[in-house]
Design a protein around this motif. Structure first.
Motif, PDB file in Angstrom:
ATOM      1  N   LYS A   1     -37.713   3.934   1.850  1.00 21.81           N
ATOM      2  CA  LYS A   1     -37.112   4.570   3.014  1.00 21.81           C
ATOM      3  C   LYS A   1     -36.708   3.539   4.062  1.00 21.81           C
ATOM      4  CE  LYS A   1     -40.437   7.374   3.829  1.00 21.81           C
ATOM      5  NZ  LYS A   1     -41.296   8.361   4.453  1.00 21.81           N
ATOM      6  N   HIS A   2     -37.541   2.542   4.250  1.00 23.54           N
ATOM      7  CA  HIS A   2     -37.230   1.522   5.252  1.00 23.54           C
ATOM      8  C   HIS A   2     -36.040   0.669   4.813  1.00 23.54           C
ATOM      9  CE1 HIS A   2     -40.678   2.587   7.590  1.00 23.54           C
ATOM     10  NE2 HIS A   2     -41.464   2.453   6.531  1.00 23.54           N
ATOM     11  N   LEU A   3     -35.916   0.433   3.518  1.00 23.20           N
ATOM     12  CA  LEU A   3     -34.782  -0.316   3.007  1.00 23.20           C
ATOM     13  C   LEU A   3     -33.483   0.448   3.258  1.00 23.20           C
ATOM     14  CD1 LEU A   3     -33.770  -2.783   1.424  1.00 23.20           C
ATOM     15  CD2 LEU A   3     -34.078  -1.430  -0.642  1.00 23.20           C
TER      16      LEU A   3
ATOM     17  N   TRP B   1     -32.988   2.584   5.643  1.00 26.82           N
ATOM     18  CA  TRP B   1     -32.772   2.547   7.090  1.00 26.82           C
ATOM     19  C   TRP B   1     -32.133   1.229   7.505  1.00 26.82           C
ATOM     20  CZ3 TRP B   1     -34.492  -0.097  11.431  1.00 26.82           C
ATOM     21  CH2 TRP B   1     -34.307   0.548  12.648  1.00 26.82           C
ATOM     22  N   VAL B   2     -32.633   0.126   6.965  1.00 27.52           N
ATOM     23  CA  VAL B   2     -32.109  -1.199   7.315  1.00 27.52           C
ATOM     24  C   VAL B   2     -30.686  -1.376   6.791  1.00 27.52           C
ATOM     25  CG1 VAL B   2     -32.400  -3.674   6.899  1.00 27.52           C
ATOM     26  CG2 VAL B   2     -34.367  -2.280   7.519  1.00 27.52           C
TER      27      VAL B   2
ATOM     28  N   CYS C   1     -26.523   6.083   3.232  1.00 24.91           N
ATOM     29  CA  CYS C   1     -27.886   5.560   3.384  1.00 24.91           C
ATOM     30  C   CYS C   1     -28.682   6.380   4.385  1.00 24.91           C
ATOM     31  CB  CYS C   1     -27.854   4.095   3.806  1.00 24.91           C
ATOM     32  SG  CYS C   1     -27.336   2.973   2.515  1.00 24.91           S
ATOM     33  N   TRP C   2     -28.084   6.681   5.549  1.00 26.93           N
ATOM     34  CA  TRP C   2     -28.784   7.469   6.562  1.00 26.93           C
ATOM     35  C   TRP C   2     -29.063   8.889   6.061  1.00 26.93           C
ATOM     36  CZ3 TRP C   2     -30.985   5.796  10.958  1.00 26.93           C
ATOM     37  CH2 TRP C   2     -30.628   4.533  11.405  1.00 26.93           C
TER      38      TRP C   2
ATOM     39  N   PHE D   1     -31.900   8.702   3.600  1.00 24.65           N
ATOM     40  CA  PHE D   1     -33.137   8.426   4.331  1.00 24.65           C
ATOM     41  C   PHE D   1     -33.700   9.703   4.960  1.00 24.65           C
ATOM     42  CE2 PHE D   1     -34.981   7.552   8.560  1.00 24.65           C
ATOM     43  CZ  PHE D   1     -36.116   6.863   8.180  1.00 24.65           C
TER      44      PHE D   1
ATOM     45  N   ARG E   1     -37.096  11.848   4.013  1.00 26.54           N
ATOM     46  CA  ARG E   1     -38.118  12.003   5.047  1.00 26.54           C
ATOM     47  C   ARG E   1     -38.467  13.470   5.280  1.00 26.54           C
ATOM     48  NH1 ARG E   1     -37.811   9.868  11.261  1.00 26.54           N
ATOM     49  NH2 ARG E   1     -39.812  10.714  11.877  1.00 26.54           N
TER      50      ARG E   1
END
Length: 68
Positions: free
Chosen positions: A2-4, A6-7, A46-47, A50, A54
């Motif tokens: 998830k963090h990937l 987001w980045v 991507c967003w 994500f 979530r």
């Protein structure tokens, strides 16, 4: 994971903004608009992924709590 997402979404959003800026203020950059559109599309994907991951995870936690 998830963090990937987001980045990567944040980086491609910045890249899309940069190429849009370059397209608006330069005479030669015809391909900059295409690159900016692709970067914005990748950022949106991507967003979206994500936030889908979530909220799906939070929804599964709510369902498991109410089962008991």
């Amino acid at each position: 994971m998830k963090h990937l997402l987001w980045v990567v979404g944040l980086i491609t959003l910045c890249a899309g903004a940069w190429f849009t800026y370059k397209y608006m203020y330069t005479v030669e950059g015809k391909s900059d608009l295409v690159i900016a559109a692709v970067a914005f599309a990748i950022s949106l994907i991507c967003w979206g992924t994500f936030f889908f991951m979530r909220f799906r995870e939070e929804g599964e936690q709510d369902i498991s709590i109410t089962k008991f």
